[in-house]
Write an enzyme that holds these catalytic residues in place. Structure first.
Site, PDB file in Angstrom:
ATOM      1  N   LYS A  13     -61.376 -18.861 -38.700  1.00  0.00           N
ATOM      2  CA  LYS A  13     -61.483 -18.750 -40.231  1.00  0.00           C
ATOM      3  C   LYS A  13     -62.870 -18.669 -40.548  1.00  0.00           C
ATOM      4  O   LYS A  13     -63.621 -18.758 -40.073  1.00  0.00           O
ATOM      5  CB  LYS A  13     -60.805 -20.192 -40.977  1.00  0.00           C
ATOM      6  CG  LYS A  13     -61.569 -21.430 -40.686  1.00  0.00           C
ATOM      7  CD  LYS A  13     -62.954 -21.572 -41.482  1.00  0.00           C
ATOM      8  CE  LYS A  13     -63.791 -22.776 -41.326  1.00  0.00           C
ATOM      9  NZ  LYS A  13     -65.042 -23.103 -41.626  1.00  0.00           N
ATOM     10  N   ASP A 138     -60.487 -29.481 -42.451  1.00  0.00           N
ATOM     11  CA  ASP A 138     -59.853 -28.065 -42.281  1.00  0.00           C
ATOM     12  C   ASP A 138     -58.370 -27.903 -41.726  1.00  0.00           C
ATOM     13  O   ASP A 138     -58.131 -26.623 -41.666  1.00  0.00           O
ATOM     14  CB  ASP A 138     -61.209 -27.390 -41.428  1.00  0.00           C
ATOM     15  CG  ASP A 138     -62.244 -26.898 -42.281  1.00  0.00           C
ATOM     16  OD1 ASP A 138     -62.390 -27.408 -43.685  1.00  0.00           O
ATOM     17  OD2 ASP A 138     -63.297 -26.451 -41.877  1.00  0.00           O
TER      18      ASP A 138
END
Length: 283
Positions: A13, A138
């Site tokens: 990401k 996350d």
């Protein structure tokens, strides 16, 4: 006969922006960030076993098996679902540790989604994301698999649809300590909250960048080099640095120039993670 083995991607990401609004009483920081996935990442292979044992077969230097987020995710899901089955896990690891591109969190999410499928648990994404949050802030965005504007400590997610350019990602050979950056007295902790959706393009700042660049000359060097070709940004607390390009050809050209002296790669930005695209293809 049910499927007993499965290989799934574990994507990277990027934080397209990261603003720190303040520090909470529990020591965590209130954040606003914009997550987008890359079509680039690790690959995990799972094989069901019937004895209840969870075994990670890949060694990670300096990381005991029981401390690995893959093992933690598998054990938590097994315990909370009361599943009698076990799992063998192998990982083809290419994402750097301490790079700010979500390697460990992504691995945990891929494990949760993969085992939910193989063990036929039937958990929905809400339940898996809630479990994922106990492993790391996350993890939920990887579980949900869509680009998102995140608030809180990163767990309050609103789907977003940013442009999907080609990225050059540089990987300075240094592991940045997130705790060290967030405890730095010079870290900006009072950014005003963004209240407009979608996130305005001018809000691409990462509040961690000045501190990371000051502490880590390798990161500062990567920012300077990539900054000659495009706006160079830091993802998370680093160490990885990235910049967007309108085409693969342009990204490849810049990457070829920079990776003579730095490690890096080119990848397409994606608002739906390649993990979720693979899982959809299995339905």
């Amino acid at each position: 006969m049910s499927v007993q083995t499965l290989t799934l991607p574990s994507p990277a990401k990027l934080n397209l922006m990261l603003h720190i609004l303040g520090r909470r009483e529990d020591g965590y920081h209130e954040l606003q960030t914009l997550f987008q996935f890359l079509d680039y990442g690790d690959e995990l292979t799972f094989a069901v076993r019937d004895d209840g044992v969870i075994q990670l077969h890949t060694e990670f230097e300096g990381v005991p098996h029981d401390s690995n987020l893959i093992v933690k995710a598998a054990k938590k899901l097994q315990a909370q679902s009361s599943c009698p089955l076990g799992i063998d896990i192998w990982i083809d690891k290419i994402l750097p540790m301490g790079g700010g591109i979500g390697g460990g969190s992504s691995n945990a999410a891929t494990t949760l989604l993969g085992l939910n499928h193989l063990w036929r648990l039937g958990w929905d994404d809400d339940r898996l994301a809630a479990l994922g949050l106990t492993l790391g802030a996350d993890v939920p965005v990887f579980v949900r698999g869509h680009a998102a504007f995140a608030e809180g400590v990163g767990e309050k997610l609103t789907p977003e649809y940013p442009e999907e350019p080609w990225y050059v990602v540089l990987v300075p050979q240094v592991s940045v300590s997130t705790a060290e950056i967030f405890s730095d007295p010079l870290l900006t902790r009072n950014s005003p909250p963004i209240k407009v959706r979608p996130v305005p393009k001018g809000n691409s700042r990462n509040d961690c960048l000045p501190v990371v660049a000051r502490r880590y000359p390798e990161v500062r060097n990567a920012l300077n080099l990539l900054g000659k070709f495009t706006e160079a940004k830091l993802t998370g607390t680093g160490s990885c640095v990235f910049g967007g390009f309108p085409s693969k050809a342009e990204a490849d050209k810049v990457s070829a120039l920079l990776t003579e002296t730095l490690t890096g790669f080119v990848a397409k930005g994606s608002n739906v993670s390649m993990l979720h695209r693979k899982l959809q293809s299995l339905l």
